[in-house]
Design a protein around this motif. Structure first.
Motif, PDB file in Angstrom:
ATOM      1  N   GLY A   1       0.841  -1.195   0.000  1.00 12.76           N
ATOM      2  CA  GLY A   1       0.000   0.000   0.000  1.00 12.76           C
ATOM      3  C   GLY A   1       0.868   1.234   0.000  1.00 12.76           C
ATOM      4  O   GLY A   1       1.935   1.248   0.620  1.00 12.76           O
ATOM      5  N   THR A   2       0.432   2.251  -0.692  1.00 18.15           N
ATOM      6  CA  THR A   2       1.174   3.509  -0.719  1.00 18.15           C
ATOM      7  C   THR A   2       0.202   4.666  -0.862  1.00 18.15           C
ATOM      8  O   THR A   2      -0.975   4.473  -1.168  1.00 18.15           O
ATOM      9  CB  THR A   2       2.229   3.508  -1.856  1.00 18.15           C
ATOM     10  N   GLY A   3       0.704   5.845  -0.629  1.00 14.08           N
ATOM     11  CA  GLY A   3      -0.142   7.026  -0.719  1.00 14.08           C
ATOM     12  C   GLY A   3      -0.501   7.363  -2.154  1.00 14.08           C
ATOM     13  O   GLY A   3       0.269   7.129  -3.081  1.00 14.08           O
ATOM     14  N   SER A   4      -1.685   7.935  -2.311  1.00 13.95           N
ATOM     15  CA  SER A   4      -2.137   8.333  -3.645  1.00 13.95           C
ATOM     16  C   SER A   4      -1.268   9.448  -4.224  1.00 13.95           C
ATOM     17  O   SER A   4      -1.303   9.705  -5.422  1.00 13.95           O
ATOM     18  CB  SER A   4      -3.607   8.769  -3.596  1.00 13.95           C
ATOM     19  N   THR A   5      -0.486  10.115  -3.379  1.00 12.98           N
ATOM     20  CA  THR A   5       0.417  11.171  -3.834  1.00 12.98           C
ATOM     21  C   THR A   5       1.868  10.694  -3.936  1.00 12.98           C
ATOM     22  O   THR A   5       2.758  11.496  -4.183  1.00 12.98           O
ATOM     23  CB  THR A   5       0.343  12.384  -2.884  1.00 12.98           C
ATOM     24  N   SER A   6       2.097   9.402  -3.768  1.00 15.32           N
ATOM     25  CA  SER A   6       3.454   8.821  -3.829  1.00 15.32           C
ATOM     26  C   SER A   6       3.754   8.411  -5.269  1.00 15.32           C
ATOM     27  O   SER A   6       3.820   7.228  -5.609  1.00 15.32           O
ATOM     28  CB  SER A   6       3.549   7.623  -2.889  1.00 15.32           C
ATOM     29  N   PHE A   7       3.923   9.394  -6.129  1.00 14.15           N
ATOM     30  CA  PHE A   7       4.012   9.153  -7.564  1.00 14.15           C
ATOM     31  C   PHE A   7       5.203   8.284  -7.957  1.00 14.15           C
ATOM     32  O   PHE A   7       5.083   7.379  -8.780  1.00 14.15           O
ATOM     33  CB  PHE A   7       4.056  10.484  -8.324  1.00 14.15           C
ATOM     34  N   LYS A   8       6.358   8.534  -7.373  1.00 11.64           N
ATOM     35  CA  LYS A   8       7.571   7.761  -7.686  1.00 11.64           C
ATOM     36  C   LYS A   8       7.389   6.287  -7.294  1.00 11.64           C
ATOM     37  O   LYS A   8       7.749   5.383  -8.046  1.00 11.64           O
ATOM     38  CB  LYS A   8       8.745   8.378  -6.917  1.00 11.64           C
ATOM     39  N   GLN A   9       6.810   6.074  -6.109  1.00  7.55           N
ATOM     40  CA  GLN A   9       6.599   4.719  -5.630  1.00  7.55           C
ATOM     41  C   GLN A   9       5.575   3.985  -6.507  1.00  7.55           C
ATOM     42  O   GLN A   9       5.780   2.813  -6.855  1.00  7.55           O
ATOM     43  CB  GLN A   9       6.130   4.726  -4.171  1.00  7.55           C
ATOM     44  N   LEU A  10       4.490   4.664  -6.852  1.00  4.96           N
ATOM     45  CA  LEU A  10       3.478   4.041  -7.696  1.00  4.96           C
ATOM     46  C   LEU A  10       4.070   3.607  -9.039  1.00  4.96           C
ATOM     47  O   LEU A  10       3.763   2.520  -9.537  1.00  4.96           O
ATOM     48  CB  LEU A  10       2.298   4.998  -7.922  1.00  4.96           C
ATOM     49  N   TYR A  11       4.928   4.427  -9.602  1.00  8.72           N
ATOM     50  CA  TYR A  11       5.587   4.078 -10.858  1.00  8.72           C
ATOM     51  C   TYR A  11       6.447   2.827 -10.683  1.00  8.72           C
ATOM     52  O   TYR A  11       6.357   1.874 -11.463  1.00  8.72           O
ATOM     53  CB  TYR A  11       6.436   5.252 -11.352  1.00  8.72           C
ATOM     54  N   LEU A  12       7.278   2.829  -9.638  1.00  8.79           N
ATOM     55  CA  LEU A  12       8.183   1.696  -9.401  1.00  8.79           C
ATOM     56  C   LEU A  12       7.403   0.403  -9.185  1.00  8.79           C
ATOM     57  O   LEU A  12       7.726  -0.633  -9.783  1.00  8.79           O
ATOM     58  CB  LEU A  12       9.083   1.971  -8.197  1.00  8.79           C
ATOM     59  N   TYR A  13       6.389   0.443  -8.336  1.00  8.39           N
ATOM     60  CA  TYR A  13       5.644  -0.781  -8.035  1.00  8.39           C
ATOM     61  C   TYR A  13       4.989  -1.355  -9.293  1.00  8.39           C
ATOM     62  O   TYR A  13       5.027  -2.564  -9.531  1.00  8.39           O
ATOM     63  CB  TYR A  13       4.594  -0.524  -6.955  1.00  8.39           C
ATOM     64  N   GLN A  14       4.416  -0.489 -10.111  1.00  9.94           N
ATOM     65  CA  GLN A  14       3.778  -0.971 -11.333  1.00  9.94           C
ATOM     66  C   GLN A  14       4.818  -1.471 -12.338  1.00  9.94           C
ATOM     67  O   GLN A  14       4.588  -2.458 -13.037  1.00  9.94           O
ATOM     68  CB  GLN A  14       2.901   0.123 -11.936  1.00  9.94           C
ATOM     69  N   LYS A  15       5.958  -0.817 -12.381  1.00 11.03           N
ATOM     70  CA  LYS A  15       7.048  -1.247 -13.260  1.00 11.03           C
ATOM     71  C   LYS A  15       7.496  -2.668 -12.905  1.00 11.03           C
ATOM     72  O   LYS A  15       7.884  -3.446 -13.773  1.00 11.03           O
ATOM     73  CB  LYS A  15       8.219  -0.270 -13.113  1.00 11.03           C
ATOM     74  N   LEU A  16       7.411  -3.015 -11.608  1.00 13.54           N
ATOM     75  CA  LEU A  16       7.836  -4.340 -11.145  1.00 13.54           C
ATOM     76  C   LEU A  16       6.688  -5.354 -11.107  1.00 13.54           C
ATOM     77  O   LEU A  16       6.824  -6.428 -10.527  1.00 13.54           O
ATOM     78  CB  LEU A  16       8.491  -4.224  -9.769  1.00 13.54           C
ATOM     79  N   GLY A  17       5.549  -5.025 -11.722  1.00  9.39           N
ATOM     80  CA  GLY A  17       4.486  -6.008 -11.886  1.00  9.39           C
ATOM     81  C   GLY A  17       3.324  -5.929 -10.913  1.00  9.39           C
ATOM     82  O   GLY A  17       2.407  -6.748 -10.977  1.00  9.39           O
ATOM     83  N   PHE A  18       3.335  -4.976  -9.994  1.00 14.56           N
ATOM     84  CA  PHE A  18       2.188  -4.800  -9.107  1.00 14.56           C
ATOM     85  C   PHE A  18       1.065  -4.119  -9.877  1.00 14.56           C
ATOM     86  O   PHE A  18       1.318  -3.274 -10.738  1.00 14.56           O
ATOM     87  CB  PHE A  18       2.565  -3.940  -7.885  1.00 14.56           C
ATOM     88  N   ARG A  19      -0.176  -4.477  -9.543  1.00 10.74           N
ATOM     89  CA  ARG A  19      -1.348  -3.873 -10.173  1.00 10.74           C
ATOM     90  C   ARG A  19      -2.221  -3.233  -9.099  1.00 10.74           C
ATOM     91  O   ARG A  19      -2.410  -3.802  -8.023  1.00 10.74           O
ATOM     92  CB  ARG A  19      -2.182  -4.955 -10.889  1.00 10.74           C
ATOM     93  N   ILE A  20      -2.763  -2.080  -9.400  1.00 13.75           N
ATOM     94  CA  ILE A  20      -3.672  -1.404  -8.464  1.00 13.75           C
ATOM     95  C   ILE A  20      -4.943  -2.232  -8.352  1.00 13.75           C
ATOM     96  O   ILE A  20      -5.558  -2.603  -9.356  1.00 13.75           O
ATOM     97  CB  ILE A  20      -3.990   0.025  -8.941  1.00 13.75           C
ATOM     98  N   THR A  21      -5.323  -2.543  -7.103  1.00 13.80           N
ATOM     99  CA  THR A  21      -6.510  -3.367  -6.882  1.00 13.80           C
ATOM    100  C   THR A  21      -7.559  -2.688  -6.003  1.00 13.80           C
ATOM    101  O   THR A  21      -8.688  -3.142  -5.964  1.00 13.80           O
ATOM    102  CB  THR A  21      -6.125  -4.718  -6.231  1.00 13.80           C
ATOM    103  N   GLU A  22      -7.156  -1.638  -5.293  1.00 10.82           N
ATOM    104  CA  GLU A  22      -8.105  -1.039  -4.351  1.00 10.82           C
ATOM    105  C   GLU A  22      -7.628   0.354  -3.947  1.00 10.82           C
ATOM    106  O   GLU A  22      -6.430   0.629  -3.936  1.00 10.82           O
ATOM    107  CB  GLU A  22      -8.165  -1.938  -3.100  1.00 10.82           C
ATOM    108  N   VAL A  23      -8.581   1.212  -3.616  1.00 13.84           N
ATOM    109  CA  VAL A  23      -8.286   2.516  -3.031  1.00 13.84           C
ATOM    110  C   VAL A  23      -8.973   2.554  -1.672  1.00 13.84           C
ATOM    111  O   VAL A  23     -10.179   2.316  -1.581  1.00 13.84           O
ATOM    112  CB  VAL A  23      -8.798   3.678  -3.906  1.00 13.84           C
TER     113      VAL A  23
END
Length: 150
Positions: free
Chosen positions: A98-120
């Protein structure tokens, strides 16, 4: 650099943990039930990660942080790949973060490594933290949950 278990957190570990989560109380709670690991440089931790079982099939990354001055060197990527390896080795089917909706760098990295957004989780940071948190000049309110099948 090698990833090793963290036995007893030092002040340096706490500085890193608090970079990722400003609540020492919450960190202490998930340290009790989790597995802590570090990457060090000259015996000083420069990257940390805490993993906690959520069920017999799901492992969650509760905290991941890299020391200032060591960012953008692939340390977080190494820790995330290690978490996936650890999860697979121990028979988990899903890895969550889980990460903050404003954690743009982290969101990019996690998705780059295969994580998919599943919930807010709306208002997660408003409800669970006594002080407002600001990232990238924005008031952090919502948590984005991402998952990866192992």
């Amino acid at each position: 650099m090698q990833i090793t278990p963290t036995k007893i957190p030092t002040e340096k570990h706490w500085q890193l943990y608090l970079r990722a989560d400003p609540s020492k109380r919450l960190i202490q709670k998930y340290l009790q039930n989790g597995f802590a690991f570090e990457i060090d440089d000259n015996r000083e931790p420069i990257g940390v990660i805490i993993l906690t079982p959520q069920s017999e099939n799901e492992l969650e990354i509760k905290n991941i942080a890299v020391a200032e001055g060591h960012e953008n060197q692939g340390i977080a990527t190494q820790l995330l790949k290690y978490a996936r390896h650890f999860a697979k080795f121990h028979g988990y089917e899903t890895l969550t973060i889980g990460t903050g909706s404003t954690s743009f760098k982290q969101l990019y990295l996690y998705q780059k490594l295969g994580f998919r957004i599943t919930e807010v989780k709306k208002d997660f940071f408003v409800k669970n933290y006594s002080e407002p948190i600001y990232e990238s000049g924005l008031h952090l309110q919502d948590m984005i949950l991402l998952r990866q099948k192992i």
